[in-house]
Motif scaffolding. Structure first.
Motif, PDB file in Angstrom:
ATOM      1  N   LEU A 265       0.847  -0.932  -0.117  1.00 15.06           N
ATOM      2  CA  LEU A 265       0.224   0.045  -0.023  1.00 15.06           C
ATOM      3  C   LEU A 265       1.117   1.245   0.055  1.00 15.06           C
ATOM      4  O   LEU A 265      -0.237   2.354  -0.850  1.00 15.06           O
ATOM      5  CB  LEU A 265      -0.992  -0.028   1.387  1.00 15.06           C
ATOM      6  CG  LEU A 265      -1.896  -0.853   1.192  1.00 15.06           C
ATOM      7  CD1 LEU A 265      -2.515  -0.971   2.465  1.00 15.06           C
ATOM      8  CD2 LEU A 265      -2.793  -0.332   0.118  1.00 15.06           C
ATOM      9  N   LEU A 266       2.048   0.747   0.516  1.00 17.25           N
ATOM     10  CA  LEU A 266       2.857   2.239   0.718  1.00 17.25           C
ATOM     11  C   LEU A 266       3.134   2.481  -0.436  1.00 17.25           C
ATOM     12  O   LEU A 266       3.582   3.500  -0.845  1.00 17.25           O
ATOM     13  CB  LEU A 266       4.029   2.133   1.522  1.00 17.25           C
ATOM     14  CG  LEU A 266       3.379   2.298   3.629  1.00 17.25           C
ATOM     15  CD1 LEU A 266       4.853   1.893   4.314  1.00 17.25           C
ATOM     16  CD2 LEU A 266       2.798   4.226   3.729  1.00 17.25           C
ATOM     17  N   LEU A 267       3.669   1.358  -1.359  1.00 19.38           N
ATOM     18  CA  LEU A 267       4.107   1.030  -2.797  1.00 19.38           C
ATOM     19  C   LEU A 267       3.484   2.038  -3.033  1.00 19.38           C
ATOM     20  O   LEU A 267       3.693   3.314  -4.574  1.00 19.38           O
ATOM     21  CB  LEU A 267       4.252   0.071  -3.294  1.00 19.38           C
ATOM     22  CG  LEU A 267       5.741  -0.111  -4.590  1.00 19.38           C
ATOM     23  CD1 LEU A 267       6.252   0.582  -4.486  1.00 19.38           C
ATOM     24  CD2 LEU A 267       5.611  -1.433  -5.006  1.00 19.38           C
ATOM     25  N   ALA A 268       1.787   1.680  -3.320  1.00 15.74           N
ATOM     26  CA  ALA A 268       0.647   2.625  -4.051  1.00 15.74           C
ATOM     27  C   ALA A 268       0.729   4.394  -3.772  1.00 15.74           C
ATOM     28  O   ALA A 268       0.531   4.532  -4.721  1.00 15.74           O
ATOM     29  CB  ALA A 268      -0.564   1.708  -4.057  1.00 15.74           C
ATOM     30  N   LEU A 269       0.895   4.103  -2.619  1.00 19.21           N
ATOM     31  CA  LEU A 269       1.104   6.034  -1.829  1.00 19.21           C
ATOM     32  C   LEU A 269       1.958   6.595  -3.408  1.00 19.21           C
ATOM     33  O   LEU A 269       1.545   7.719  -3.345  1.00 19.21           O
ATOM     34  CB  LEU A 269       1.297   6.269  -1.158  1.00 19.21           C
ATOM     35  CG  LEU A 269       0.295   5.574  -0.471  1.00 19.21           C
ATOM     36  CD1 LEU A 269       0.327   5.806   0.928  1.00 19.21           C
ATOM     37  CD2 LEU A 269      -1.104   6.364  -0.701  1.00 19.21           C
ATOM     38  N   ILE A 270       3.003   6.407  -3.662  1.00 15.85           N
ATOM     39  CA  ILE A 270       4.121   6.658  -4.388  1.00 15.85           C
ATOM     40  C   ILE A 270       3.857   7.263  -5.960  1.00 15.85           C
ATOM     41  O   ILE A 270       3.138   8.336  -5.996  1.00 15.85           O
ATOM     42  CB  ILE A 270       5.439   5.987  -4.380  1.00 15.85           C
ATOM     43  CG1 ILE A 270       5.767   5.906  -3.236  1.00 15.85           C
ATOM     44  CG2 ILE A 270       6.296   6.444  -5.228  1.00 15.85           C
ATOM     45  CD1 ILE A 270       7.342   5.456  -2.792  1.00 15.85           C
ATOM     46  N   PRO A 271       3.082   6.331  -6.560  1.00 12.63           N
ATOM     47  CA  PRO A 271       2.860   6.772  -8.355  1.00 12.63           C
ATOM     48  C   PRO A 271       1.246   7.634  -7.521  1.00 12.63           C
ATOM     49  O   PRO A 271       0.742   8.709  -8.516  1.00 12.63           O
ATOM     50  CB  PRO A 271       2.718   5.778  -8.978  1.00 12.63           C
ATOM     51  CG  PRO A 271       2.249   4.835  -7.724  1.00 12.63           C
ATOM     52  CD  PRO A 271       3.492   4.486  -6.674  1.00 12.63           C
ATOM     53  N   ALA A 272       0.677   7.353  -6.841  1.00 10.20           N
ATOM     54  CA  ALA A 272      -1.201   8.435  -6.344  1.00 10.20           C
ATOM     55  C   ALA A 272       0.637   9.616  -5.955  1.00 10.20           C
ATOM     56  O   ALA A 272      -0.303  10.632  -6.464  1.00 10.20           O
ATOM     57  CB  ALA A 272      -0.898   7.822  -5.550  1.00 10.20           C
ATOM     58  N   ALA A 273       1.114   9.605  -4.970  1.00 13.02           N
ATOM     59  CA  ALA A 273       1.206  11.203  -4.627  1.00 13.02           C
ATOM     60  C   ALA A 273       2.176  12.157  -6.495  1.00 13.02           C
ATOM     61  O   ALA A 273       2.270  12.930  -6.322  1.00 13.02           O
ATOM     62  CB  ALA A 273       2.274  11.242  -3.842  1.00 13.02           C
ATOM     63  N   GLN A 274       3.028  11.378  -7.192  1.00 10.27           N
ATOM     64  CA  GLN A 274       3.493  11.587  -8.344  1.00 10.27           C
ATOM     65  C   GLN A 274       2.232  12.114  -9.294  1.00 10.27           C
ATOM     66  O   GLN A 274       2.076  13.062 -10.127  1.00 10.27           O
ATOM     67  CB  GLN A 274       3.914  10.584  -8.917  1.00 10.27           C
ATOM     68  CG  GLN A 274       5.588  10.034  -8.491  1.00 10.27           C
ATOM     69  CD  GLN A 274       5.762   9.281  -9.072  1.00 10.27           C
ATOM     70  OE1 GLN A 274       5.405   8.194 -10.164  1.00 10.27           O
ATOM     71  NE2 GLN A 274       6.873   8.333  -8.630  1.00 10.27           N
ATOM     72  N   LEU A 275       0.978  11.517  -8.967  1.00 12.17           N
ATOM     73  CA  LEU A 275       0.173  12.191 -10.018  1.00 12.17           C
ATOM     74  C   LEU A 275      -0.958  12.688  -9.813  1.00 12.17           C
ATOM     75  O   LEU A 275      -1.232  14.097 -10.461  1.00 12.17           O
ATOM     76  CB  LEU A 275      -1.447  10.572 -10.577  1.00 12.17           C
ATOM     77  CG  LEU A 275      -1.141   9.805 -11.406  1.00 12.17           C
ATOM     78  CD1 LEU A 275      -1.430   8.535 -11.134  1.00 12.17           C
ATOM     79  CD2 LEU A 275      -0.632   9.971 -12.976  1.00 12.17           C
ATOM     80  N   ALA A 276      -0.294  13.260  -8.005  1.00 10.47           N
ATOM     81  CA  ALA A 276      -1.684  14.404  -7.789  1.00 10.47           C
ATOM     82  C   ALA A 276      -0.522  15.618  -7.109  1.00 10.47           C
ATOM     83  O   ALA A 276      -1.163  16.424  -6.783  1.00 10.47           O
ATOM     84  CB  ALA A 276      -1.681  14.171  -5.406  1.00 10.47           C
TER      85      ALA A 276
END
Length: 516
Positions: free
Chosen positions: A79-90
């Motif tokens: 889940l923390l790994l998925a947060l990185i691309p999510a933060a990049q998109l945001a």
């Protein structure tokens, strides 16, 4: 098993077989469809488990995820790994291509859903056998397709994509090396099933009649059928002519076999017999019939690389043609040094964005910034090294999170390999260790984990050790029993008083007649 668990198990096993048939999942529609199905299943499980559990279930279904010892940690890392691309998109972190980063995010969420659904689909440890069986079936489907298509040399179309069968077997994957990676994972599941079905060393027979009877029973048992099906998958692996794929599997087979023999006394003889049979039968005998010599030729023919014209100035047309020109007619297999040249040059990108990377899935967009004339022809969509590509795209933080999931699963598998664990648990442990070893080595020179079908199956095999409990050892049980003994109250008689009381009671006890 509740209906929800059955539905989750049926969906997961079906997708394990069907997803590779969708061109290895390497199409946006295939990735989106499978991700949507997995997350829809998790949503249904969560709604029923949380909202309706008091009335229709004995407890929340999500309690299986929370109750799986240690499963929260690898799931949290994913889940923390998925947060990185999510933060990049945001816009919180950097990405040079939001579309490719969104694709990376979907692939990561696919792995998160596969891990969580595996925990939900296997509420009882014996159901882990069905997951292993589904992985073997998926490998057999790909093996039969690859062998048939390679033998017939057909040109065919799958999902409106033209596929031409070359000199190497590829199945429904675009790259033969990706089929090799999938075969490694399926063979890992097959080895796990084989170990789970092998009995512990029982009484030793001395008469030759008893030994012959034991051999005949084994040849007529389901274990022999599984062993023959694994031969088919090894044939498909060899026909891919993948250098690192074949080397990684057999190196891992030897290392895990020796480690199992050292770790488990009960599995020592079966493990050594399995390793010996695969080396002798699958490599020496069958490998010579299906093209192992071509794999050896590829390993030996590895000294080719294109060099720029030394007289051409940097940036000239001659130097540029050496970088991205057409494939020459005298092409030979690149050496290991040439294969590692791309990830080595890519480390410059890691130095420029070390912590959070350039954006998930954007390697082909940023690699031209550091590409040198030493890099031979062609366009590089991938780094040919999963570790370096992860570091380039999501930084060292994302790469460590990604590696941490494998390390946690490997440590739990090592704990499951003790002699005091059930046979199925030891089989699951062998499966996970072989999968980790194979793709861990193969990922040094290839990009198997960038293929959604391979990444999903690998994630399921990493989640399996958390579906079976680690039973405490005899020493741990002794400590827990000692810890649960009732303490003496403060007003209890001392040791001397208790001793005197026992001494006085002893003669009286002798006078009591025994009841008949």
């Amino acid at each position: 098993m509740h209906l929800l668990n059955r539905g989750a198990l049926a969906l997961l096993t079906t997708l394990m077989v069907a997803f590779p048939l969708m061109l290895g999942g390497n199409r946006p529609w295939a990735l989106g469809l499978v991700s949507l199905l997995l997350w829809a299943a998790l949503l249904v499980v969560a709604m029923v488990g949380v909202v309706f559990a008091p009335r229709v279930l004995p407890g929340p279904v999500w309690a299986q995820v929370r109750g799986a010892p240690g499963a929260v940690w690898p799931l949290a890392l994913l889940l923390l790994l998925a947060l990185i691309p999510a933060a990049q998109l945001a816009g919180v972190l950097t990405t040079v291509d939001p579309f490719l980063t969104s694709n990376y995010l979907v692939r990561t969420l696919l792995c998160v859903a596969a891990f969580a659904l595996t925990l939900v689909a296997v509420p009882r440890e014996e159901l882990a056998r069905k997951i292993l069986l589904a992985a073997v079936v998926a490998g057999l489907v790909q093996a039969f397709l690859a062998i048939a298509l390679k033998s017939l040399n057909l040109r065919w179309t799958l999902f409106y994509s033209a596929v031409e069968v070359g000199p190497r077997a590829a199945g429904t994957f675009a790259n033969p090396d990706h089929l090799a990676g999938f075969m490694e994972l399926s063979l890992a599941a097959g080895l796990g099933l084989l170990v789970a079905n092998l009995g512990d060393e029982g009484r030793k027979v001395s008469r030759w009649q008893d030994r012959l009877l034991a051999v005949l029973r084994f040849m007529l048992s389901p274990k022999m059928m599984l062993r023959l099906l694994m031969v088919v998958m090894v044939v498909a692996l060899v026909m891919t002519h993948s250098r690192m794929g074949n080397a990684a599997f057999f190196i891992t087979l030897l290392l895990v076999g020796l480690f199992t023999a050292w770790r488990s006394l009960k599995l020592r003889r079966p493990a050594l017999w399995v390793v010996a049979s695969m080396v002798v039968v699958d490599i020496v005998v069958l490998g010579q019939l299906v093209g192992l010599d071509r794999v050896v030729d590829r390993l030996q023919d590895t000294d080719y690389s294109i060099q720029a014209d030394p007289d051409a100035p940097p940036g000239s047309a001659a130097a540029a043609s050496a970088v991205a020109g057409p494939r020459p007619q005298n092409y030979r297999e690149e050496s290991l040094q040439a294969r590692l040249r791309t990830p080595r040059v890519s480390l410059e990108l890691v130095e420029q964005q070390p912590w959070w990377g350039w954006g998930g899935g954007v390697f082909d967009r940023v690699f031209p910034r550091v590409r040198t004339p030493e890099i031979y022809w062609g366009k590089f969509d991938y780094a040919h090294n999963d570790y370096v590509q992860q570091a380039v795209e999501v930084g060292l933080v994302g790469m460590l999170l990604w590696v941490g999931v494998g390390l946690l699963a490997g440590w739990r598998a090592v704990r499951l390999l003790r002699d005091d664990q059930p046979r199925l648990s030891r089989g699951v442990a062998v499966c996970t260790l072989v999968a980790l070893g194979c793709l861990g080595l193969h990922s040094l020179v290839d990009f198997n984990l960038q293929m959604p079908a391979n990444a999903m199956l690998f994630t399921v095999l990493l989640a399996l050790p958390y579906t079976v409990p680690v039973r405490p050892s005899a020493r741990q049980r002794g400590r827990s029993d000692a810890a649960t003994l009732p303490e003496q109250p403060d007003d209890a008689p001392g040791d001397d008083e208790a001793h005197d009381g026992a001494a006085e009671a002893a003669p009286a006890a002798k006078e009591v007649p025994h009841a008949h």
